[in-house]
Scaffold this motif. Structure first.
Motif, mmCIF file in Angstrom:
data_model
loop_
_atom_site.group_PDB
_atom_site.id
_atom_site.type_symbol
_atom_site.label_atom_id
_atom_site.label_comp_id
_atom_site.label_asym_id
_atom_site.label_seq_id
_atom_site.Cartn_x
_atom_site.Cartn_y
_atom_site.Cartn_z
ATOM 1 N N PRO A 127 0.801 -1.239 0.000
ATOM 2 C CA PRO A 127 0.000 0.000 0.000
ATOM 3 C C PRO A 127 0.824 1.274 0.000
ATOM 4 O O PRO A 127 0.301 2.352 -0.303
ATOM 5 C CB PRO A 127 -0.830 -0.120 1.285
ATOM 6 C CG PRO A 127 -0.948 -1.590 1.516
ATOM 7 C CD PRO A 127 0.369 -2.163 1.063
ATOM 8 N N ALA A 128 2.130 1.166 0.320
ATOM 9 C CA ALA A 128 2.979 2.367 0.359
ATOM 10 C C ALA A 128 3.036 3.064 -0.978
ATOM 11 O O ALA A 128 3.191 4.289 -1.046
ATOM 12 C CB ALA A 128 4.385 1.988 0.815
ATOM 13 N N THR A 129 2.900 2.321 -2.072
ATOM 14 C CA THR A 129 2.965 2.938 -3.398
ATOM 15 C C THR A 129 1.845 3.958 -3.584
ATOM 16 O O THR A 129 2.045 5.006 -4.216
ATOM 17 C CB THR A 129 2.861 1.860 -4.488
ATOM 18 O OG1 THR A 129 1.653 1.115 -4.303
ATOM 19 C CG2 THR A 129 4.037 0.908 -4.427
ATOM 20 N N ILE A 130 0.679 3.662 -3.035
ATOM 21 C CA ILE A 130 -0.471 4.552 -3.198
ATOM 22 C C ILE A 130 -0.560 5.550 -2.051
ATOM 23 O O ILE A 130 -0.816 6.740 -2.269
ATOM 24 C CB ILE A 130 -1.763 3.727 -3.309
ATOM 25 C CG1 ILE A 130 -1.666 2.804 -4.536
ATOM 26 C CG2 ILE A 130 -2.985 4.629 -3.429
ATOM 27 C CD1 ILE A 130 -2.804 1.838 -4.668
ATOM 28 N N VAL A 131 -0.333 5.092 -0.830
ATOM 29 C CA VAL A 131 -0.357 5.996 0.317
ATOM 30 C C VAL A 131 0.687 7.096 0.142
ATOM 31 O O VAL A 131 0.423 8.284 0.386
ATOM 32 C CB VAL A 131 -0.121 5.221 1.624
ATOM 33 C CG1 VAL A 131 0.037 6.184 2.794
ATOM 34 C CG2 VAL A 131 -1.261 4.258 1.895
ATOM 35 N N GLY A 132 1.876 6.710 -0.293
ATOM 36 C CA GLY A 132 2.939 7.695 -0.499
ATOM 37 C C GLY A 132 2.566 8.728 -1.543
ATOM 38 O O GLY A 132 2.843 9.925 -1.379
ATOM 39 N N ALA A 133 1.933 8.281 -2.633
ATOM 40 C CA ALA A 133 1.520 9.220 -3.679
ATOM 41 C C ALA A 133 0.467 10.194 -3.160
ATOM 42 O O ALA A 133 0.509 11.397 -3.454
ATOM 43 C CB ALA A 133 0.981 8.453 -4.879
ATOM 44 N N GLY A 181 -9.074 11.423 -2.507
ATOM 45 C CA GLY A 181 -8.070 10.877 -3.408
ATOM 46 C C GLY A 181 -8.191 9.369 -3.584
ATOM 47 O O GLY A 181 -7.888 8.829 -4.658
ATOM 48 N N TRP A 182 -8.652 8.670 -2.542
ATOM 49 C CA TRP A 182 -8.837 7.217 -2.653
ATOM 50 C C TRP A 182 -9.908 6.869 -3.677
ATOM 51 O O TRP A 182 -9.855 5.802 -4.307
ATOM 52 C CB TRP A 182 -9.205 6.631 -1.289
ATOM 53 C CG TRP A 182 -8.047 6.493 -0.359
ATOM 54 C CD1 TRP A 182 -7.785 7.243 0.749
ATOM 55 C CD2 TRP A 182 -6.970 5.549 -0.448
ATOM 56 N NE1 TRP A 182 -6.632 6.831 1.350
ATOM 57 C CE2 TRP A 182 -6.116 5.789 0.640
ATOM 58 C CE3 TRP A 182 -6.667 4.524 -1.351
ATOM 59 C CZ2 TRP A 182 -4.952 5.033 0.847
ATOM 60 C CZ3 TRP A 182 -5.521 3.781 -1.147
ATOM 61 C CH2 TRP A 182 -4.679 4.026 -0.064
ATOM 62 N N ILE A 183 -10.898 7.741 -3.859
ATOM 63 C CA ILE A 183 -11.927 7.482 -4.873
ATOM 64 C C ILE A 183 -11.295 7.421 -6.251
ATOM 65 O O ILE A 183 -11.579 6.530 -7.068
ATOM 66 C CB ILE A 183 -13.016 8.569 -4.834
ATOM 67 C CG1 ILE A 183 -13.717 8.597 -3.467
ATOM 68 C CG2 ILE A 183 -14.033 8.361 -5.954
ATOM 69 C CD1 ILE A 183 -14.732 9.714 -3.320
ATOM 70 N N PHE A 184 -10.377 8.348 -6.504
ATOM 71 C CA PHE A 184 -9.783 8.416 -7.837
ATOM 72 C C PHE A 184 -8.662 7.398 -8.027
ATOM 73 O O PHE A 184 -8.351 7.036 -9.164
ATOM 74 C CB PHE A 184 -9.322 9.844 -8.116
ATOM 75 C CG PHE A 184 -10.467 10.805 -8.135
ATOM 76 C CD1 PHE A 184 -11.427 10.729 -9.136
ATOM 77 C CD2 PHE A 184 -10.633 11.743 -7.137
ATOM 78 C CE1 PHE A 184 -12.512 11.588 -9.145
ATOM 79 C CE2 PHE A 184 -11.708 12.605 -7.141
ATOM 80 C CZ PHE A 184 -12.655 12.518 -8.152
ATOM 81 N N THR A 185 -8.047 6.935 -6.937
ATOM 82 C CA THR A 185 -7.117 5.813 -7.097
ATOM 83 C C THR A 185 -7.896 4.549 -7.471
ATOM 84 O O THR A 185 -7.427 3.741 -8.277
ATOM 85 C CB THR A 185 -6.305 5.570 -5.822
ATOM 86 O OG1 THR A 185 -7.180 5.306 -4.719
ATOM 87 C CG2 THR A 185 -5.424 6.763 -5.491
#
Length: 280
Positions: A127-133, A181-185
């Motif tokens: 999850p770091a790839t997305i959380v970090g972004a 932002g999670w909606i758009f990820t």
């Protein structure tokens, strides 16, 4: 057909290689915090290679503030100064909402390029790839918010909540943007092209932004539209930010935004990671 045996020199090289590798302990797997911090830094470095994102953080909110204040302020509120005090906090919410679309578009682009396939082969907290972004994008949001408030003050906006209220409003905006932002990820995981995210997102964000209390008070709308505007999460965020900047926010207004943000994150963060793990 049998393979020829290794020569003595080859055997010696292989043995020396095994000894060299065995002489050093295997690096420990990075913990979630370290992995996320690395991807935050990666996102921030990416701004250097995409200066148009910085321009977007300035140009877009400036255009909204100037156009709506001087085109519609007199008609809606009777004076541009009075409308600016009502409108500016709402445009901060709309600005970060629109900017969250870039998170999903960037994610989709890297998936298409195969970058995330490489990440999934590496031994770190995925999850770091997305959380970090998402956290890295907070730098862009902060820049846009500060610049917009600065423009508002040049035009005559004065936040009665002071520096403390402005800082709390910034925190609320960042928390809300992180959750949206999670909606758009999630959307970035299911569409095929980054352009599709932009088109789909605008169909979602424009009704949410305009059927809210960002531009005008809900009581001026028809009854059925007023009801929609009052339950709109964007209205709750705008109300909390407006109250913090003007020093009139209540605990319930702030708590409602935090609750909505927590619910959005609880729904779309697991969904994003589920789609991420199943992405082929």
């Amino acid at each position: 057909m049998t393979s020829s045996p290794a020569t003595p020199s080859q055997s010696g090289v292989d043995e020396n290689l095994r000894k060299a590798l065995a002489a050093h302990s295997r690096p420990s797997q990075p913990n979630p915090l370290y992995a996320s911090r690395t991807f935050v830094w990666r996102a921030m470095i990416g701004f250097k290679h995409a200066p148009e994102q910085v321009g977007e953080a300035i140009v877009m909110p400036f255009m909204f503030v100037l156009m709506f204040t001087y085109l519609f302020g007199g008609a809606i509120a009777g004076s541009t100064g009075e409308y600016l005090h009502y409108f500016l906090p709402g445009i901060l919410v709309m600005t970060v909402l629109i900017m969250t679309v870039n998170t999903g578009a960037a994610l989709n682009s890297e998936i298409a390029k195969g970058v995330f396939d490489r990440f999934r082969t590496l031994p770190f907290w995925q999850p770091a790839t997305i959380v970090g972004a998402l956290v890295g994008d907070a730098v862009r949001y902060t820049f846009a918010i500060v610049m917009t408030i600065g423009l508002g003050m040049v035009l005559g906006f004065r936040p009665d909540g002071g520096v403390g209220g402005a800082l709390l409003a910034l925190v609320i905006l960042l928390v809300f943007a992180f959750s949206v932002g999670w909606i758009f990820t999630t959307l970035g995981m299911v569409v095929r092209k980054p352009e599709s995210i932009s088109n789909t997102s605008m169909m979602l964000l424009f009704p949410l932004s305009f059927i809210s209390n960002i531009f005008t008070k809900p009581e001026t709308m028809p009854g059925w539209l007023e009801a929609v505007a009052r339950v709109n999460p964007v209205s709750h965020a705008a109300t909390a930010v407006r109250g913090l900047l003007h020093g009139t926010a209540t605990a319930s207004q702030i708590g409602l935004v935090l609750l909505v943000s927590a619910l959005l994150t609880a729904i779309f963060a697991p969904l994003t990671m589920y789609l991420y793990r199943r992405k082929q």
